[in-house]
Design a protein around this motif. Sequence first.
Motif, PDB file in Angstrom:
ATOM      1  N   ARG A 138       4.216   6.612  -1.474  1.00 47.90           N
ATOM      2  CA  ARG A 138       4.477   6.129  -2.833  1.00 47.90           C
ATOM      3  C   ARG A 138       5.914   5.627  -2.964  1.00 47.90           C
ATOM      4  O   ARG A 138       6.165   4.547  -3.510  1.00 47.90           O
ATOM      5  CB  ARG A 138       4.227   7.263  -3.830  1.00 47.90           C
ATOM      6  CG  ARG A 138       4.327   6.832  -5.302  1.00 47.90           C
ATOM      7  CD  ARG A 138       4.378   8.026  -6.210  1.00 47.90           C
ATOM      8  NE  ARG A 138       5.653   8.737  -6.087  1.00 47.90           N
ATOM      9  CZ  ARG A 138       5.938   9.863  -6.716  1.00 47.90           C
ATOM     10  NH1 ARG A 138       5.046  10.441  -7.493  1.00 47.90           N
ATOM     11  NH2 ARG A 138       7.130  10.428  -6.560  1.00 47.90           N
ATOM     12  N   GLU A 139       6.858   6.408  -2.449  1.00 43.74           N
ATOM     13  CA  GLU A 139       8.262   6.021  -2.547  1.00 43.74           C
ATOM     14  C   GLU A 139       8.593   4.804  -1.683  1.00 43.74           C
ATOM     15  O   GLU A 139       9.489   4.031  -2.016  1.00 43.74           O
ATOM     16  CB  GLU A 139       9.157   7.202  -2.173  1.00 43.74           C
ATOM     17  CG  GLU A 139       9.280   8.244  -3.267  1.00 43.74           C
ATOM     18  CD  GLU A 139       9.836   7.663  -4.562  1.00 43.74           C
ATOM     19  OE1 GLU A 139      11.025   7.317  -4.586  1.00 43.74           O
ATOM     20  OE2 GLU A 139       9.067   7.540  -5.541  1.00 43.74           O
ATOM     21  N   PHE A 140       7.868   4.630  -0.585  1.00 40.72           N
ATOM     22  CA  PHE A 140       8.060   3.430   0.243  1.00 40.72           C
ATOM     23  C   PHE A 140       7.733   2.174  -0.563  1.00 40.72           C
ATOM     24  O   PHE A 140       8.511   1.209  -0.582  1.00 40.72           O
ATOM     25  CB  PHE A 140       7.182   3.504   1.492  1.00 40.72           C
ATOM     26  CG  PHE A 140       7.165   2.231   2.296  1.00 40.72           C
ATOM     27  CD1 PHE A 140       8.257   1.876   3.088  1.00 40.72           C
ATOM     28  CD2 PHE A 140       6.071   1.377   2.246  1.00 40.72           C
ATOM     29  CE1 PHE A 140       8.249   0.695   3.823  1.00 40.72           C
ATOM     30  CE2 PHE A 140       6.065   0.191   2.978  1.00 40.72           C
ATOM     31  CZ  PHE A 140       7.152  -0.143   3.764  1.00 40.72           C
ATOM     32  N   PHE A 141       6.598   2.189  -1.260  1.00 38.00           N
ATOM     33  CA  PHE A 141       6.209   1.045  -2.087  1.00 38.00           C
ATOM     34  C   PHE A 141       7.158   0.884  -3.268  1.00 38.00           C
ATOM     35  O   PHE A 141       7.643  -0.222  -3.553  1.00 38.00           O
ATOM     36  CB  PHE A 141       4.770   1.231  -2.592  1.00 38.00           C
ATOM     37  CG  PHE A 141       3.706   0.880  -1.584  1.00 38.00           C
ATOM     38  CD1 PHE A 141       3.245  -0.416  -1.457  1.00 38.00           C
ATOM     39  CD2 PHE A 141       3.171   1.862  -0.765  1.00 38.00           C
ATOM     40  CE1 PHE A 141       2.263  -0.739  -0.537  1.00 38.00           C
ATOM     41  CE2 PHE A 141       2.191   1.558   0.168  1.00 38.00           C
ATOM     42  CZ  PHE A 141       1.732   0.252   0.287  1.00 38.00           C
ATOM     43  N   ARG A 142       7.423   1.990  -3.972  1.00 38.29           N
ATOM     44  CA  ARG A 142       8.295   1.933  -5.148  1.00 38.29           C
ATOM     45  C   ARG A 142       9.701   1.466  -4.774  1.00 38.29           C
ATOM     46  O   ARG A 142      10.311   0.675  -5.482  1.00 38.29           O
ATOM     47  CB  ARG A 142       8.373   3.315  -5.812  1.00 38.29           C
ATOM     48  CG  ARG A 142       7.228   3.632  -6.755  1.00 38.29           C
ATOM     49  CD  ARG A 142       7.254   5.087  -7.197  1.00 38.29           C
ATOM     50  NE  ARG A 142       8.574   5.527  -7.575  1.00 38.29           N
ATOM     51  CZ  ARG A 142       9.123   5.344  -8.788  1.00 38.29           C
ATOM     52  NH1 ARG A 142       8.431   4.723  -9.725  1.00 38.29           N
ATOM     53  NH2 ARG A 142      10.326   5.793  -9.055  1.00 38.29           N
ATOM     54  N   GLY A 143      10.205   1.981  -3.655  1.00 32.49           N
ATOM     55  CA  GLY A 143      11.558   1.624  -3.243  1.00 32.49           C
ATOM     56  C   GLY A 143      11.722   0.137  -3.027  1.00 32.49           C
ATOM     57  O   GLY A 143      12.709  -0.464  -3.466  1.00 32.49           O
ATOM     58  N   SER A 144      10.751  -0.485  -2.369  1.00 27.57           N
ATOM     59  CA  SER A 144      10.824  -1.919  -2.114  1.00 27.57           C
ATOM     60  C   SER A 144      10.755  -2.722  -3.410  1.00 27.57           C
ATOM     61  O   SER A 144      11.506  -3.681  -3.606  1.00 27.57           O
ATOM     62  CB  SER A 144       9.689  -2.335  -1.174  1.00 27.57           C
ATOM     63  OG  SER A 144       9.699  -3.727  -0.969  1.00 27.57           O
TER      64      SER A 144
END
Length: 346
Positions: A126-132
Amino acid sequence: MTKKILHIASSTKFIFPFINLVNERFSPVDHEFLLTTDLAEDEVVYSENVKLFLVNTLFLRIKYHLVLVMKMHQADRVLLHGLFSFRLVQILFFTPWLLKKCYWIIWGGDLYSRGVGVKNWRWKIREFFRGSVIRNMGHLVTYIRGDVELARDWYSAKGQYHECLMYQSNLYKFYEIPEKNRSVINIQIGNSADPTNNHIDVFEKLLPFKDDAICIYVPLSYGSKLYAEKVIALGTELFGDKFRPITEIMSFDNYLEFLGSIDIAIFNHKRQQAMGNTITLLGLGKTVYLRSDTTQWALFKEKNITVRDVVDFKELDFCFNKHNVDMVEKYFSMENYHRQLDSLFD
């Protein structure tokens, strides 16, 4: 040539007054609202530029997301009223060319969600997608500069900052407070049945005053029913009939009257939260306690508005603060709000 502005939101209590204001102050032809169903969907006022989507089946969700992608490509600007939907985050991740025209209206929970939940593989994905997505978001919209700084610190967000109060709930509200003819001190704790209110910590601070003439009000009409039951059980055990849980949703006028009767308000959130309540109480001259390590504390200090630190709460001291009323009326005014919206939509 006017710009076509697309608003993506859920049917919350904040969005409908905002839609009405936009349609009255600006050209409805230039604004389109795509709403998903939520708690306040019964309040929707239908018009040609407002579309409400049911998303309670797989087919309806697919239909909504297809319309969403098409509309985002067609719009000149896309205003994201909160970034809570992970599906929306995924869509933006796979269509990064849209991000330069996206304006993320930071609500608080959508920014601070990085610290919620177990940091397992699901959290990492989730954080990988949100971070980008957050890193490449074109524009960041809020009136709390500290939240933008956190987005830049946590996600390396590069977007342009736009200062805007966004919703009428954040504005100064005039209310003629009746003269106090009671000896009881009314205390408000938190704003919802969410564990982030940290009610129990505040109960412990109030225990030394349990035999004093106090009345403790705890709004619990929103949030977790299970958590609300826990708070009610403990509050009643500790304070007896001096504990008054509020479990029903009040009308705006009734809630304003309730806030007008409060002497001391304690918001023990560890992050930016309950801003509508806080602004209204400060605008009524009330004594408000916050945590000093939050972004809203920094905002009020920047605006020369006096708030007290929860950590320093040691006595039932309160007073009417006319200076705070003046400062809140000045910054959180309808005139300033209109100027900010004009700039945001220009």
